[in-house]
Design a protein around this motif. Structure first.
Motif, PDB file in Angstrom:
ATOM      1  N   HIS A   2      -2.262  -5.467   9.867  1.00 29.50           N
ATOM      2  CA  HIS A   2      -2.759  -4.166   9.445  1.00 29.50           C
ATOM      3  C   HIS A   2      -2.074  -3.137  10.335  1.00 29.50           C
ATOM      4  N   THR A  19      -2.138  -4.043   5.230  1.00 25.58           N
ATOM      5  CA  THR A  19      -2.589  -2.651   5.233  1.00 25.58           C
ATOM      6  C   THR A  19      -1.522  -1.818   5.910  1.00 25.58           C
ATOM      7  N   ALA A  75      -5.726  -6.152   2.090  1.00 24.98           N
ATOM      8  CA  ALA A  75      -5.840  -4.866   2.760  1.00 24.98           C
ATOM      9  C   ALA A  75      -7.280  -4.616   3.204  1.00 24.98           C
TER      10      ALA A  75
END
Length: 467
Positions: free
Chosen positions: A130, A149, A359
């Motif tokens: 992420h 993400t 995500a």
């Protein structure tokens, strides 16, 4: 090693605490300072090697195979000056811990290319990432579509960090209920990382989410690692106080993977003072231009056109590795020259296919207070973010359009800075390089206009008191 001169020196008890690299080169009659490598040995020995050319020039290109995590949780990111592999640990299978890491360096030192290598390694090794790219997505643009993400604003970064902390807490509860005291990759959860590039924008004094960001990163470093949720930050910080002002945060990084590229003098002072580098140890400076010789030119002597073409991007010290005072360099990541769009070499390193993981649902981590504020501001107006329904952070100033005086005021905290720290802050703010003389001239002019206080004997440069 042909044509390499090596000297083994006997040193005082405890080794060499300080040395003057320029003086050493003068003593050895070597004009190109980068050809001379000094390394403190074990016990009372040190080694000086003189190479025919800088041994870190001409490193090869990074390959996808370098970036697949080995059985000991490491990737190979480059080489030391003597040809030994330079490795970066992403996972410790002996303890089951994810890592916490930091990459420091001034503008143009190679931070973003190293972050690209780490991101590629995560995708190639099945690690969920992420990512917050806080230079509006420009630092590592090829990461788009290659991480689970990807966010580009400070508020989104806070939501992402909240999501990572929530995932770490969920894992702690589940693992505790099943009697598991450690983390095993894929049983059942994947190894996961939060990576924040340009973290100084999030953690510097005056940043809107500074305190919460420092707390969230600290929490991930303290508890996330034991459940397979790691954190890595990359920052242009010229001073460690720019990293959220948190002693705990800085202490956390000492036990992780810390990379130092080309640095500022203030940063070096703090690294030693905070124990990231053994007190008294000396690091050979990393010049901006490698091989540049400072010498007097004779009348009509011609300067080579390519004399300043060889830069030091990627040269570094792995401060928490087994050779903290040995200079290394990353392999070449991507195209040497800038590309008008996404770099095809970097895209090829990432490879095709979707990145591992899902995500983070950013909307799920918006607080009730923030929702209320967004509702009062109206959806989609200039004070709100229509996509997330939350207040948008204040736009960051364009440093490239600011005068030196405006930049000084922008980086100057309420309690002031010493001149050396002010110069380091200006070097790290993303604007053009400013000479010391120019900074002093601007300081003098601003004092005359009443914008800065007159000298008071403390040596600090501070704002003038408000009327």
């Amino acid at each position: 090693m042909l044509d390499v001169r090596e000297y083994v020196l006997k040193t005082p008890p405890g080794g060499v605490k300080r040395y003057d690299h320029d003086a050493l080169c003068d003593l050895l009659k070597v004009e190109d300072r980068s050809r001379v490598i000094f390394e403190q040995g074990v016990g009372r020995e040190a080694i000086v090697r003189i190479y025919p050319s800088n041994p870190l020039m001409g490193v090869r290109e990074m390959t996808a195979d370098d970036l697949v995590m080995d059985g000991r949780g490491r990737i190979t990111i480059g080489t030391y000056f003597d040809g030994s592999p330079l490795r970066f640990r992403l996972f410790d299978p002996k303890t089951g811990n994810a890592q916490r890491g930091a990459v420091f360096g001034t503008t143009g030192a190679g931070k973003s290319r190293l972050v690209q290598a780490i991101l590629v390694a995560c995708k190639r090794s099945g690690i969920v990432v992420h990512l917050a790219d806080l230079k509006h997505g420009q630092s590592v643009p090829e990461a788009k579509g290659n991480t689970a993400t990807r966010v580009t604003t400070q508020y989104e970064a806070i939501l992402m960090l909240r999501g990572l902390v929530a995932e770490a807490e969920r894992r702690m509860i589940v693992y505790g209920e099943r009697g598991s005291s450690g983390f095993v990759i894929g049983a059942p959860d994947p190894l996961m990382y939060g990576i924040v590039d340009e973290a100084n924008r999030l953690l510097e004094k005056g940043a809107p989410f500074r305190d919460e960001a420092a707390q969230l990163i600290k929490e991930l470093g303290r508890t996330g690692r034991s459940v397979g949720v790691g954190i890595i930050i990359a920052a242009q910080a010229g001073h460690l106080d720019e990293l959220g002002g948190s002693d705990t945060l800085r202490a956390m990084l000492k036990e992780g993977e810390v990379i130092l590229l080309r640095w500022s003098s203030a940063m070096m002072q703090q690294l030693v003072g905070d124990g990231l580098l053994p007190r008294g140890e000396s690091l050979q400076p990393i010049p901006k231009v490698v091989g540049q010789v400072r010498k007097i030119r004779r009348y009509n002597e011609q300067r080579a056109d390519d004399e300043d073409d060889v830069n030091s991007q990627g040269m570094l010290y792995h401060l928490t590795g087994i050779r903290p005072t040995s200079m290394g360099r990353t392999f070449v990541v991507g195209s040497v020259a800038p590309t008008p769009g996404y770099d095809p070499v970097i895209l090829d390193l990432y490879g095709s296919g979707a990145p591992p993981g899902e995500a983070i649902d950013l909307e799920a981590h918006v607080t009730a207070k923030e929702r209320k504020a967004a509702g009062e501001g109206g959806e989609g107006d200039e004070d709100g973010d229509a996509a997330s329904g939350v207040p948008a952070p204040e736009p960051e100033p364009d440093v490239t359009r600011m005068s030196t005086a405006e930049r000084i005021l922008a980086v100057l905290p309420a309690d002031g800075l010493a001149e050396v720290d002010l110069l380091a802050a200006l070097e790290a703010d993303g604007g053009r390089r400013v000479a010391r003389a120019s900074v002093r001239t601007n300081i003098s002019a601003m004092r005359g206009k009443g914008k800065l206080a007159r000298p008071d004997g403390t040596g600090l440069i501070v704002r003038a008191p408000a009327d």
